[in-house]
Design an enzyme around this catalytic site. Structure first.
Site, short mmCIF file in Angstrom:
data_model
loop_
_atom_site.label_atom_id
_atom_site.label_comp_id
_atom_site.label_asym_id
_atom_site.label_seq_id
_atom_site.Cartn_x
_atom_site.Cartn_y
_atom_site.Cartn_z
N ASP A 249 2.56 12.95 15.27
CA ASP A 249 2.97 12.71 13.86
C ASP A 249 3.90 13.67 13.27
O ASP A 249 4.75 14.41 14.35
CB ASP A 249 1.71 12.95 13.09
CG ASP A 249 0.94 14.37 13.17
OD1 ASP A 249 1.80 15.35 13.21
OD2 ASP A 249 -0.14 14.51 13.62
N LYS A 271 2.33 9.94 9.30
CA LYS A 271 2.09 9.75 8.11
C LYS A 271 2.53 10.56 6.77
O LYS A 271 2.41 11.91 7.11
CB LYS A 271 0.40 9.52 7.94
CG LYS A 271 -0.25 8.68 8.73
CD LYS A 271 -1.76 8.53 8.51
CE LYS A 271 -2.45 9.83 8.92
NZ LYS A 271 -2.40 10.13 10.41
N MET A 384 -1.03 20.96 2.24
CA MET A 384 -0.64 19.88 1.58
C MET A 384 -0.68 19.90 -0.05
O MET A 384 -1.18 18.95 -0.80
CB MET A 384 -1.05 18.52 1.90
CG MET A 384 -1.29 18.30 3.62
SD MET A 384 -2.20 17.03 4.22
CE MET A 384 -3.84 18.02 3.92
#
Length: 476
Positions: A249, A271, A384
């Site tokens: 990823d 993603k 995040m």
């Protein structure tokens, strides 16, 4: 070659060690591990040797060397603190055709003792022919990372199945191909991870197979760490080098991707917020499908697979479909970024606990236990958290956290792009808006952040070509 590399069987054989210092201790330890019966001759012993003299396989003669000490020995080591005595032992041993090693005097030796990597029954010896013992030790240290401790167990398995494999495959070429695939596939990995019963079961299936006996599809769920390739584990690197397919990823740094086996197939499933190359359910099914096709599948994930990495969801699918897998932990972003940012996550005076939470927005809100996150004497790390930073700042202050609480936002930590935005709850938004950071980012809230100002010795070296950032001390 300057010397013929051989391995001597000295089990229960009489061997002489003359000397009681640190060098004698090191050489005696090698002989002891090889099962020798040791005649130790020295008036005095260093403290490290004293506990060994009571062992049944060691006879200590507390006196200087005598010529008769060489009688009936299979091998001799001269390591006294007197070079003339050592030279005399060497000469006597050579005259009696006894192999002799004389410490730091290569001209008086008939053999030298190499640096050893012991994974019994696998043993690797490294020698520079006495040119540089330090270099030999450095090479051994490099090799240590390439020879896992499980190689000894793997050799035991090979010994137990050797005759059966010989009976199963008449042609030597077929036997060699079988062992090549077994020793680089699922059987070996089960041994390395300590699942010995599963390894035996896999060997039984391989021997009983009518067609290709080695269809050992498996998934390696590997944590790639926060970005610096130097933070990979030995096990992660080994699996990266033997995978057929790598599924990765966007959080995996390019220098780490470049370390994967060169001919492996690469599948990107990155993603981003509101932009998914492949949904998680599709990734789960992809891993299962590739493994069923017989591939060794490397699922490479940033940080640690089990800390906001959805690793649990992926192995849940694999387990349900009976697909073998193993999980290799990685250094999670909180630990790596805080370390490279000079911020201790815990400190006796400031933070007695640390909490990891996700700052990823869902349905426009952050459903977190704000009263708990607002408690004093702790560090809170938001993964995040860039998009939700205004909410984080607002909610913490609403629940009683002081506007002066230190905050650090770390951009692309541990890489050459690392940048730290330091401030407080009252001004961090302004600082971020003035110079928008590039994701991924990590948000650290707590009194420990201000310790970074005291840790003025902390610096980093950056190598853009390698994509690595390394913490160092001043002047290093």
């Amino acid at each position: 070659m300057e010397y013929l590399p051989i391995f001597l069987d000295v089990k229960n054989q009489p061997c002489l060690v003359a000397g009681g210092g640190p060098i004698a201790h090191r050489k005696l330890e090698n002989l002891r591990r090889a099962g020798a019966h040791i005649r130790l001759v020295s008036p005095r012993l260093v403290p490290e040797l004293e506990p060994l003299v009571g062992l049944p396989q060691i006879d200590w003669h507390q006196r200087p060397f005598e010529d008769s000490d060489l009688d009936d020995v299979r091998l001799a080591v001269a390591a006294t603190d007197d070079r003339d005595v050592n030279r005399r032992i060497g000469a006597l041993a050579r005259a009696a055709n006894v192999p002799v090693n004389v410490a730091d005097q290569p001209a008086d030796c008939t053999f030298i003792m190499p640096s050893v990597i012991d994974r019994s029954p696998v043993v690797v010896a490294v020698s520079t022919g006495s040119a540089s013992p330090v270099l030999a030790r450095m090479i051994r240290a490099r090799l240590e990372s390439l020879v896992p401790a499980g190689y000894g167990r793997l050799a035991d398995l090979c010994s137990r199945y050797r005759d059966r494999v010989k009976d199963r495959f008449v042609r030597q070429r077929d036997r060699r191909r079988f062992w090549d695939q077994v020793l680089q596939g699922g059987v070996a990995e089960r041994v390395f991870s300590g699942h010995l019963e599963e390894a035996d079961a896999a060997m039984e299936r391989a021997l009983a197979a009518d067609g290709d006996p080695t269809d050992m599809g498996e998934v390696y769920l590997v944590g790639a760490g926060p970005g610096d390739p130097d933070l990979l584990t030995f096990r992660a690197l080994r699996l990266m080098q033997q995978a057929d397919v790598v599924v990765y990823d966007r959080l995996v740094a390019k220098p780490i991707i470049d370390m994967v086996r060169r001919d492996a197939e690469h599948i990107y499933v990155g993603k981003q917020r509101n932009q998914h190359t492949m949904r998680q359910e599709e990734i789960n099914r992809l891993l299962a499908r590739l493994a069923k096709q017989g591939h060794r599948v490397l699922r490479l994930k940033g940080g640690d697979p089990f800390i906001f990495g959805r690793g649990g969801e992926e192995i849940d699918t694999l387990a349900a479909e009976g697909i073998p897998f193993q999980v290799v932990p990685g250094i999670t972003a909180a630990s790596g970024c805080a370390c490279y940012g000079g911020i201790p996550l815990t400190h006796r005076d400031h933070a007695q606990s640390v909490t990891f939470v996700t700052g990823h927005l869902k349905d426009g809100s952050m459903n977190l236990n704000w009263p708990q996150l607002a408690q004093p004497n702790q560090t809170v790390v938001f993964y995040m958290g860039l998009v939700g930073l205004p909410i984080i700042v607002d909610r913490l202050q609403q629940h009683g956290v002081s506007p002066d609480m230190p905050v650090a936002l770390i951009q692309q930590g541990t890489t050459h792009m690392q940048k730290i935005y330091a401030g407080t709850l009252s001004n961090i938004i302004e600082r971020v808006q003035a110079d928008p950071p590039e994701p991924p980012t990590l948000v650290i809230v707590g009194e420990v952040v201000k310790l970074r100002e005291k840790l003025g010795w902390f610096t980093t070296t950056r190598d853009p070509a390698q994509g690595a950032t390394t913490p160092v001390l001043p002047g290093a």
